[in-house]
Design a protein around this motif. Structure first.
Motif, short mmCIF file in Angstrom:
data_model
loop_
_atom_site.label_atom_id
_atom_site.label_comp_id
_atom_site.label_asym_id
_atom_site.label_seq_id
_atom_site.Cartn_x
_atom_site.Cartn_y
_atom_site.Cartn_z
N GLN A 1 14.37 10.82 3.44
CA GLN A 1 15.12 11.72 2.55
C GLN A 1 15.04 13.17 3.03
OE1 GLN A 1 13.45 11.01 -1.33
NE2 GLN A 1 14.19 8.90 -1.42
N LYS A 2 13.86 13.55 3.52
CA LYS A 2 13.70 14.92 4.02
C LYS A 2 14.51 15.14 5.29
CE LYS A 2 10.20 18.38 5.12
NZ LYS A 2 8.76 18.71 5.20
N VAL A 3 14.50 14.16 6.18
CA VAL A 3 15.27 14.28 7.43
C VAL A 3 16.75 14.44 7.12
CG1 VAL A 3 16.02 13.03 9.51
CG2 VAL A 3 13.60 13.01 8.84
N VAL A 4 17.27 13.62 6.22
CA VAL A 4 18.70 13.69 5.86
C VAL A 4 19.01 15.01 5.16
CG1 VAL A 4 20.49 12.67 4.40
CG2 VAL A 4 18.97 11.19 5.74
N ALA A 5 18.12 15.46 4.28
CA ALA A 5 18.34 16.72 3.56
C ALA A 5 18.42 17.91 4.51
CB ALA A 5 17.23 16.93 2.53
N GLU A 6 17.73 17.79 5.66
CA GLU A 6 17.75 18.88 6.64
C GLU A 6 18.80 18.67 7.73
OE1 GLU A 6 13.76 19.21 8.05
OE2 GLU A 6 12.99 20.01 6.15
N GLY A 7 19.75 17.75 7.48
CA GLY A 7 20.86 17.57 8.40
C GLY A 7 20.65 16.53 9.48
N GLY A 8 19.58 15.76 9.40
CA GLY A 8 19.31 14.73 10.40
C GLY A 8 19.94 13.40 10.07
N VAL A 9 19.75 12.45 10.96
CA VAL A 9 20.29 11.10 10.80
C VAL A 9 19.13 10.11 10.86
CG1 VAL A 9 21.70 9.30 11.89
CG2 VAL A 9 22.53 11.67 11.80
N SER B 1 0.81 -1.22 0.00
CA SER B 1 0.00 0.00 0.00
C SER B 1 0.85 1.27 0.00
CB SER B 1 -0.96 0.01 1.20
OG SER B 1 -0.25 -0.11 2.41
N GLY B 2 2.16 1.16 0.21
CA GLY B 2 3.02 2.33 0.11
C GLY B 2 3.65 2.79 1.40
N LYS B 3 3.60 1.97 2.44
CA LYS B 3 4.16 2.38 3.74
C LYS B 3 5.67 2.63 3.65
CE LYS B 3 2.54 -1.35 5.67
NZ LYS B 3 1.83 -1.87 4.47
N THR B 4 6.37 1.71 3.02
CA THR B 4 7.82 1.87 2.90
C THR B 4 8.18 3.07 2.04
OG1 THR B 4 8.21 -0.51 3.20
CG2 THR B 4 9.95 0.75 2.12
N CYS B 5 7.39 3.32 1.01
CA CYS B 5 7.61 4.50 0.17
C CYS B 5 7.48 5.78 0.99
CB CYS B 5 6.62 4.49 -0.98
SG CYS B 5 6.77 5.90 -2.10
N ILE B 6 6.47 5.83 1.85
CA ILE B 6 6.28 7.00 2.72
C ILE B 6 7.48 7.17 3.65
CG2 ILE B 6 4.88 7.94 4.60
CD1 ILE B 6 2.45 6.62 3.27
N VAL B 7 7.90 6.06 4.26
CA VAL B 7 9.05 6.10 5.17
C VAL B 7 10.29 6.62 4.44
CG1 VAL B 7 10.67 4.66 6.48
CG2 VAL B 7 8.22 4.32 6.74
N ASN B 8 10.52 6.14 3.22
CA ASN B 8 11.70 6.58 2.46
C ASN B 8 11.63 8.07 2.13
OD1 ASN B 8 12.83 4.03 2.50
ND2 ASN B 8 11.95 3.43 0.54
N ARG B 9 10.44 8.56 1.80
CA ARG B 9 10.30 9.99 1.49
C ARG B 9 10.60 10.84 2.73
NH1 ARG B 9 7.28 11.38 -3.08
NH2 ARG B 9 7.80 13.52 -2.48
N ILE B 10 10.08 10.41 3.88
CA ILE B 10 10.34 11.14 5.13
C ILE B 10 11.83 11.09 5.45
CG2 ILE B 10 9.86 11.25 7.60
CD1 ILE B 10 7.14 9.96 7.00
#
Length: 229
Positions: free
Chosen positions: A32-40, A21-30
């Motif tokens: 990417q955003k966390v890493v792009a903003e300097g997170g781990v 249903s796309g759960k892993t896709c959602i997790v991957n998108r989030i």
């Protein structure tokens, strides 16, 4: 605000829904955003390893925001429930963190795990809606007279199944209805969802798609393979 009210900055979300249903896709998108903003982002199948990871992060980058991903939470609970609870609301506490977990089987997650404080929210992720399928298919096959038919026939399809449909029809030249039937068969349709004939399971019925016809037992699966000796 969290500090002002005496709380650690810590949140947790459980994504639940059917496979594909796309759960892993959602997790991957989030992620990417966390890493792009300097997170781990930490993907850990073993919660016991996270205590050491938190210690290292606190020594080197104490202000860094951290996201922890637990895929297939039902299996983790089975193997590491005590360690998991220590992370969510027990002895091992860390600020600036969010936990995101996924499961295909919400009924296997005990209510003691789902309660507020351990998981702040439980979000149902279902198969793509007609609007979502229309958007995806428009991107792939463009606007055409056949688009509405594709959207209707792919009801309850995952993104991967939509992708396979487009690939098989547009790239490999398969018939759309053939691919739709194949995917629905693989998904495991219920007997009452199968097409039927009016022969009341007549042994001589030549409709190979009729549930119960051409079988030694009317209850046989229409997907079974029979070999003539």
């Amino acid at each position: 605000l969290f500090k002002e009210y005496g709380f650690l900055y810590k949140r947790s979300t459980l994504l639940e829904g059917p496979p594909g249903s796309g759960k892993t896709c959602i997790v991957n998108r989030i992620s990417q955003k966390v890493v792009a903003e300097g997170g781990v982002v930490l993907f850990s199948p073993n919660p016991k390893l996270l205590e050491e990871a938190f210690r290292i992060l606190d020594e080197l980058q104490p202000e860094t925001r951290v996201m922890v991903v637990f895929e297939e939470l039902d299996q983790l609970i089975r193997d590491y429930e005590t360690s998991l609870l220590n992370l969510l609301d027990g002895e091992i506490q860390k600020p600036n963190i969010i936990f995101v977990a996924t499961t295909n089987f919400i009924d296997k997650i005990p209510t003691r795990i789902r309660r507020p404080g351990r998981f702040s929210s439980v979000i149902h992720v279902d198969f793509p809606t007609a609007i979502t399928r229309h958007f995806y298919l428009t991107k792939k096959i463009g606007h055409s007279l056949e688009l509405d038919g594709w959207v209707e026939k792919t009801k309850n399809f995952s993104i991967d199944e939509l992708k396979e449909t487009v690939l098989a029809v547009k790239c490999l030249g398969y018939n759309l209805d053939t691919i739709i039937d194949r995917i629905r068969t693989n998904k495991g349709m219920l007997p009452e969802e199968m097409p039927s004939c009016n022969n009341e399971h007549n042994r001589d019925c030549d409709d190979n798609d009729c549930y119960g016809c051409n079988s030694d037992d009317p209850k046989d699966s229409p997907f079974s393979v029979k070999i003539d000796k």
